[in-house]
Scaffold this active site. Structure first.
Site, mmCIF file in Angstrom:
data_model
loop_
_atom_site.group_PDB
_atom_site.id
_atom_site.type_symbol
_atom_site.label_atom_id
_atom_site.label_comp_id
_atom_site.label_asym_id
_atom_site.label_seq_id
_atom_site.Cartn_x
_atom_site.Cartn_y
_atom_site.Cartn_z
ATOM 1 N N GLU A 71 -42.743 -24.621 6.816
ATOM 2 C CA GLU A 71 -43.042 -25.790 7.654
ATOM 3 C C GLU A 71 -43.885 -25.439 8.873
ATOM 4 O OE1 GLU A 71 -40.089 -25.041 6.454
ATOM 5 O OE2 GLU A 71 -39.311 -26.778 5.347
ATOM 6 N N PHE B 79 -24.457 -31.483 5.808
ATOM 7 C CA PHE B 79 -25.332 -30.416 5.311
ATOM 8 C C PHE B 79 -26.781 -30.641 5.763
ATOM 9 C CE2 PHE B 79 -28.095 -28.701 1.884
ATOM 10 C CZ PHE B 79 -27.852 -27.352 2.132
ATOM 11 N N GLN B 80 -27.383 -29.606 6.289
ATOM 12 C CA GLN B 80 -28.757 -29.628 6.787
ATOM 13 C C GLN B 80 -28.972 -30.677 7.874
ATOM 14 O OE1 GLN B 80 -31.475 -29.614 3.347
ATOM 15 N NE2 GLN B 80 -31.550 -27.381 3.518
ATOM 16 N N LYS C 112 -32.402 -40.569 5.705
ATOM 17 C CA LYS C 112 -32.581 -40.710 4.260
ATOM 18 C C LYS C 112 -32.225 -42.113 3.750
ATOM 19 C CE LYS C 112 -31.127 -38.180 0.163
ATOM 20 N NZ LYS C 112 -30.291 -37.094 -0.358
ATOM 21 N N MET D 75 -52.979 -6.236 21.920
ATOM 22 C CA MET D 75 -52.939 -6.683 23.309
ATOM 23 C C MET D 75 -51.717 -6.110 24.013
ATOM 24 S SD MET D 75 -54.696 -8.486 25.448
ATOM 25 C CE MET D 75 -55.544 -10.000 24.995
#
Lengths: 194, 559
Positions: B49, B112-113, B162, B472
């Protein structure tokens, strides 16, 4: 040099607004002394009264960063104006029968009220400036404070004139047409407030 | 009657979306169920993502008027967007993220999630919404796009439970402008202030303009050039403002600040009138704050965001407005002026402090690679840089003559940005050559997107300036942290040719200058993504640089 700034903020009455405001103030490193929030006469708008402890330059930053939040309609720094800035305190005092008279005298002096009476205690309500509430609490201490709840500040500026008329915030049309022309390099005719 | 998912997809089409970067999961499956029904929406399946968020950012940064769109599922999917959203937020890039959320009835139950995505992203988005009613979907999407692309642009997140993706209602896309009393349009520039600025320019003996990304966002490059030429004002820029003014212009300075050109810093420190346009003036610009523009008598700041005025430096005159509008109106007031003494002085500084590099080792230098790239595309390629030494080299050694040709994560400094973002850039600009300049460290941070790039045959030339270390950080440790090299050795890095092979991506590698041109030619001729690994001098450093804690004039040059 830091000082207390009193900010009066009108926000859209939407879920999460309080968190956005609090989170922004924390993220920019400002300290909130007190914050109170409640609906206004228009139920789509809430007013937050915030006391922040900041330096002078920070005060401007805090105001501008708050104004940037999409849910904030307007923000007014009313520090130092002729304000009515009040808090409310509820104190449950130890007060068995026979020991109440002196307490009641003090409550009268502070224009407080007894709002609950129980066998050995009373609840006193006092409103007023933070200083007045501080003084009242100090005077109550020797009599035995059993419990105390104190609100944040709510404030309005004195006088006839409302500080903010929502008419001032009539939304100017960012017409899709106008927006497109901005992208094409022709300015949209926009007259912003705030 | 449509489902919430269908309404969302219909709404995206109404907003002109043609490309979505995304990743499906349990909580956004209704969106993916209907996605194939909308062939106008080209969905690119990223492999992480974060890559999706950066790709959407690259898409929006490089395409005029476009808003980048990224989908992610709830919980971990949405949380993986955070760095990408922060990157877009700091650099004012319009992105709309639509995240699946657990059913509204399950919110708050630690299902969940489930995670608090609105709370987790609050400080890195311009605004966010939790959809609570199916009727709100279309108006919310319309408002989200409006907020993302107007004013000072930025990312907006929509958290989409959802059950509401499956709920059904009539679809009516709201007509007319978005009306929200708490989101006024940017103000018009104050004419009195513009007159004041015109007077200051008239009286200025040593004027300098600094341009930031705000000039590019407002597409005000022509107005900026007109002002500079009209009144003979030298123009420098910030890292994110690179490209706002042609490097090749006689009035051009270079990048300012921490790793800016010495002559730009000298000009800024000697200026009596300094005009900053569309920039935040952060610590990378000012170096030590008290060393910034010490001789300035009149500091002018023009920005669309009132909160930027006085945040880091306090201007004498400020204008809150879109840079294009402000400059166009200012130009009507500025009288033609010819300047000799000041420009002669600046020319002398340019001679004394050129941006240059040295090659003591005989090994391949990163600047040599960039010069070879520039020779092959001049002003026609878009260059993305990652973060670190490669970023500064790419900013300084490529002569950007046109706006919008240099993109990087200048604000958050997100390592791993350039590679996934370059996918978005190429998809938004199919006819342009796209170079992604990165280090081996930053590339590995999001290298999973090689799969996306190969699958979609996205024709990006990826240039890895490989110095086998976090360059760097290594340079900082060498110079500012007692020379103790700690956790910067990246000798253990994959063989990039074999890695490219494993992903089906053409890959080549060299450490020899004489091969550079041939490899670049081959890569540019190849229709599809190419990975070019250049093993460069491991001790190559970024110069000029202002040592940490020092002031603008303390810059150290290549020796």
């Amino acid at each position: 040099m830091t000082q207390s700034r009193l900010l009066s903020v009108l926000v859209d009455n939407k879920p999460g607004v309080l968190q956005r405001v609090a989170s922004m103030i924390r993220r920019r490193g400002f300290n909130i002394d007190s914050l109170s929030v409640g609906p206004t006469d228009d139920d789509t708008i809430s007013r937050m009264t915030i006391t922040v402890h900041v330096g002078r330059q920070q005060a401007e930053q805090a105001t501008k960063q708050l104004a940037k939040l999409i849910d904030v309609i307007t923000i007014d720094d009313i520090t130092g104006l002729r304000n009515v800035a009040h808090e409310l305190v509820l104190v449950r005092m130890h007060a068995p029968p026979g020991e109440r008279t002196e307490l009641l005298n003090l409550v009268d002096i502070f224009r407080g009220r007894i709002v609950d009476v129980a066998p050995s205690s009373v609840i006193i309500e006092v409103t007023g400036s933070a200083e007045k509430i501080d003084n009242f609490i100090e005077l109550m201490r020797p009599y035995g404070i059993k419990e105390l709840a104190r609100s944040g500040v709510v404030a309005l500026v004195r006088g006839d004139q409302a500080r903010i008329r929502l008419m001032d915030f009539a939304i100017d049309g960012d017409e899709p047409q106008a927006e497109l022309s901005r992208l094409q390099g022709v300015a949209a005719d926009t007259t912003g407030t705030v | 009657m449509l489902t919430g998912a269908q309404i969302a997809l219909e709404s995206l089409i109404r907003e002109g979306v043609d490309t979505i970067f995304g990743y499906p999961g349990g909580a956004n499956l209704w969106l993916y169920r209907h996605l194939p029904d909308y062939p106008k929406l080209h969905h690119v399946l990223v492999r992480h993502e974060q890559g999706g968020a950066h790709a959407a950012d690259g898409y929006a940064r490089s395409k005029r008027g476009a808003v980048g769109v990224v989908f992610a599922t709830s919980g971990p999917g949405a949380l993986n967007l955070v760095t990408g959203l922060a990157t877009a937020y700091m650099d004012s890039v319009p992105v709309v993220a639509i995240t699946g959320q657990v059913p509204s009835t399950a919110i708050g139950t630690d299902s969940f999630q489930e995670s608090d995505v609105i709370g987790s992203t609050m400080s890195v988005v311009k605004h966010s919404y939790l959809i609570t009613r199916v009727e709100d979907i279309a108006p919310t999407i319309k408002e989200a796009f409006h907020i993302a692309r107007t004013g000072r642009p930025g990312p907006v997140l929509i958290d989409f439970p959802k059950d509401l993706q499956a709920a059904v209602t009539a679809f009516n896309y709201p007509e007319g402008p978005v009306r929200r009393r708490s989101y006024p349009a940017p103000p018009r520039p104050d004419p009195a202030k513009l007159r004041q600025i015109a007077e200051l320019i008239k009286g200025a003996k040593r004027p300098v303009i600094l341009a930031g990304r705000g000039v590019l966002i407002a597409r005000a490059e022509e107005e900026l050039a007109e002002l500079a030429h009209q009144a003979h004002i030298p123009v420098g820029w910030t890292l994110l403002g690179t490209g706002a003014f042609p490097v090749t212009d006689p009035m051009a300075l270079q990048m300012v600040g921490f790793m800016g050109a010495g002559y730009t810093n000298k000009a800024v420190c000697d200026a009596d009138v300094l005009i900053m346009i569309g920039m935040r003036c952060d610590d990378r610009v000012t170096t030590r704050l008290d060393s910034f523009a010490p001789r300035v008598e009149h500091l002018v700041h023009i920005d669309i965001d009132p909160a930027e005025i006085g945040k880091n430096v306090i201007p004498h005159v400020s204008v809150v407005a879109d840079a294009k509008v402000a400059l166009r109106e200012l130009n009507l007031l500025v009288e033609p002026k010819r300047e000799h003494q000041w420009l002669t002085q600046i020319d002398q500084w340019k001679e004394e402090h050129p941006v240059r590099f040295t090659n003591h080792s005989g090994l391949l230098q990163p600047q040599e690679v960039l010069e070879a790239m520039y020779a092959r595309c001049e002003d026609e390629a878009i260059v993305l840089a990652d973060v670190g030494q490669n970023q500064i080299w790419a900013a300084l050694w490529f002569n950007y003559g046109k706006p919008g040709l240099f993109l990087n994560s200048g604000g958050t400094g997100t390592m791993g940005y350039a590679f996934p973002a370059s996918m978005g850039v190429k998809l938004a600009n199919p006819h342009k050559t796209v170079f992604c300049v990165t280090g081996e460290g930053g590339f590995v941070m999001n290298m999973q997107e090689m799969a996306t790039m190969v699958e979609n045959n996205i024709d990006v030339n990826v240039i890895i300036l490989n110095n086998s270390s976090l360059g760097m950080v290594r340079q900082f440790q060498d110079d500012f942290y007692d020379g103790v090299r700690s956790a910067v050795d990246l000798t253990f890095t994959p063989d990039f040719v074999k890695l490219g092979d494993a992903f089906g991506m053409k890959a080549m590698s060299t450490d020899r200058l004489e091969d550079v041109g041939r490899l670049l030619d081959e890569a540019m001729a190849h229709k599809g993504p190419v990975l070019l690994n250049f093993n460069i001098d491991p001790n190559a450093n970024v110069y000029p640089i202002v040592p940490l804690g020092k002031g603008m004039l303390d810059f150290v040059e290549a020796s």
